[in-house]
Write a protein that holds these residues in place. Sequence first.
Motif, PDB file in Angstrom:
ATOM      1  N   CYS A  45       0.846  -1.198   0.000  1.00 56.29           N
ATOM      2  CA  CYS A  45       0.000   0.000   0.000  1.00 56.29           C
ATOM      3  C   CYS A  45       0.881   1.247   0.000  1.00 56.29           C
ATOM      4  CB  CYS A  45      -0.893  -0.008   1.238  1.00 56.29           C
ATOM      5  SG  CYS A  45      -1.772   1.530   1.473  1.00 56.29           S
ATOM      6  N   CYS A  48       0.087   3.196   3.640  1.00 58.39           N
ATOM      7  CA  CYS A  48       0.521   2.712   4.958  1.00 58.39           C
ATOM      8  C   CYS A  48       1.564   1.597   4.892  1.00 58.39           C
ATOM      9  CB  CYS A  48      -0.693   2.254   5.771  1.00 58.39           C
ATOM     10  SG  CYS A  48      -1.427   0.746   5.118  1.00 58.39           S
ATOM     11  N   HIS A  50       1.384  -1.346   4.201  1.00 61.68           N
ATOM     12  CA  HIS A  50       0.858  -2.653   4.557  1.00 61.68           C
ATOM     13  C   HIS A  50       0.771  -3.479   3.263  1.00 61.68           C
ATOM     14  CE1 HIS A  50      -2.184  -5.485   6.167  1.00 61.68           C
ATOM     15  NE2 HIS A  50      -1.617  -5.174   7.325  1.00 61.68           N
ATOM     16  N   CYS A  83      -5.979  -2.293   0.132  1.00 64.19           N
ATOM     17  CA  CYS A  83      -5.220  -2.466   1.360  1.00 64.19           C
ATOM     18  C   CYS A  83      -6.174  -2.913   2.480  1.00 64.19           C
ATOM     19  CB  CYS A  83      -4.536  -1.149   1.737  1.00 64.19           C
ATOM     20  SG  CYS A  83      -3.730  -1.206   3.337  1.00 64.19           S
ATOM     21  N   CYS A  86      -5.945   0.038   5.406  1.00 63.28           N
ATOM     22  CA  CYS A  86      -6.499   1.396   5.251  1.00 63.28           C
ATOM     23  C   CYS A  86      -7.507   1.526   4.099  1.00 63.28           C
ATOM     24  CB  CYS A  86      -5.380   2.422   5.100  1.00 63.28           C
ATOM     25  SG  CYS A  86      -4.612   2.402   3.483  1.00 63.28           S
TER      26      CYS A  86
HETATM   27 ZN   LIG Z   1      -2.892   0.942   3.453  1.00 66.14          ZN
END
Ligand SMILES: [Zn+2]
Length: 400
Positions: A45, A48, A50, A83, A86
């Motif tokens: 992502c 973030c 992730h 993601c 988020c």
């Molecule tokens: Zn994210």
Amino acid sequence: MCSTPSLRPMFSFSGWVIDNIDIDWGSSTAVVDLRRDGRIQQIKCSRCLHTVGKMREKVRTVQDLPFGTIDVRIRFTAYQGRCSKCGQIKTLTLPGLTPKAQATDRLKQHVSHLCRYMPSDKVPEFIATSHDTARRWDKEMLLKTLPAPNLDDIRALLIDEKSIGKGHHYLTVVLNADTGETLFLGEGKRKATLDMFLASLSLKQRASIECVGIDRGGSYKASVKEYLPDADIVFDKFHIIANYNEVIDKIRRREWRQAEVDDKPFIKGQRFNLFRNPENLTPKRETSLNELLSMNEDLNQAYILKDMLRQLWTYTYKACASKFLDKWIELAKDTGIDELKRFAKGLNRAKEGLLSYCHHRITSAKIEAFNGVIKRIVYKACGYNDLEYLYLKIRQESLK
Ligand SMILES: [Zn+2]
């Protein structure tokens, strides 16, 4: 010994490797399959960092640089995921490729390069694409690669109108007089057109402008006075000479109307010779012009005064130039020729703008040289319906 170089460097899109190359010699097409290099790439992502779970896959094909006469397509699978942390949507595709792009940037760049040197309707003879697409890619690349105009610390501006195409289609062009860089292209030749550009300058940018070269006629003067009240206006040399040539032509036409029938063709054929500077005439033309001048007093006087007038732009000292200009105006009035008297009065009114040349020394030579460039661009690329594209093409040439 024989070695087979790898094609890998030709398709080195970071994070992707060649899976397969399939060439169809019959149709002169090749498909290069690329796949994600799983070792180095996970979908992360961008917000973030992730790891993004895979959601959708889509096989995409984009056109790439041809391989000689072989039309090349790159095929790959684009991934799109959300993601889990988020919710941001992430698309993974070849580097530099926009989501809907039908071609790689390097192909578009190549087409843009071709469009600079050949008419864009000839591009499809070299690249498997349409004329419209070639123009669209060219514009896209110019928007992406041309630097924004530098509007800071400009000392001198040149402003002129250009008529393009058939009929009365006018554009206003603004150049940096020192560098020749095109700064603005606007539709029309009214004050409002120039206002648009000058109003867009910051106060600091306006303050650095010492002088502006414009034509004596026209409506730019009012705009300059309003937005650049401290800048000197320089009435452009080339326009003045062109105006004077029109005066000579008026006299020539008057003489033609009054001439004996036998002399008419001779006077008619001299238009070109009268406009040319004497140093640019062939001996034959010079003889013919001298013959005309010797039998025609008004034209002779007008011609001598033209040669004199050009000296105005050789002075460095304003006081000397002023004295010279007064003398010229006096001589022109003394000829008693109406056309010359009128022109002399006009110069007298424009005196300040003429003399400011001594100090600033700008002429529209750079802008005049542009006439040819604009014509070529209109012919080669775009016509003039897409003003933004025309502006980009002109800017490209001015940034050489
Ligand atoms: Zn994210």
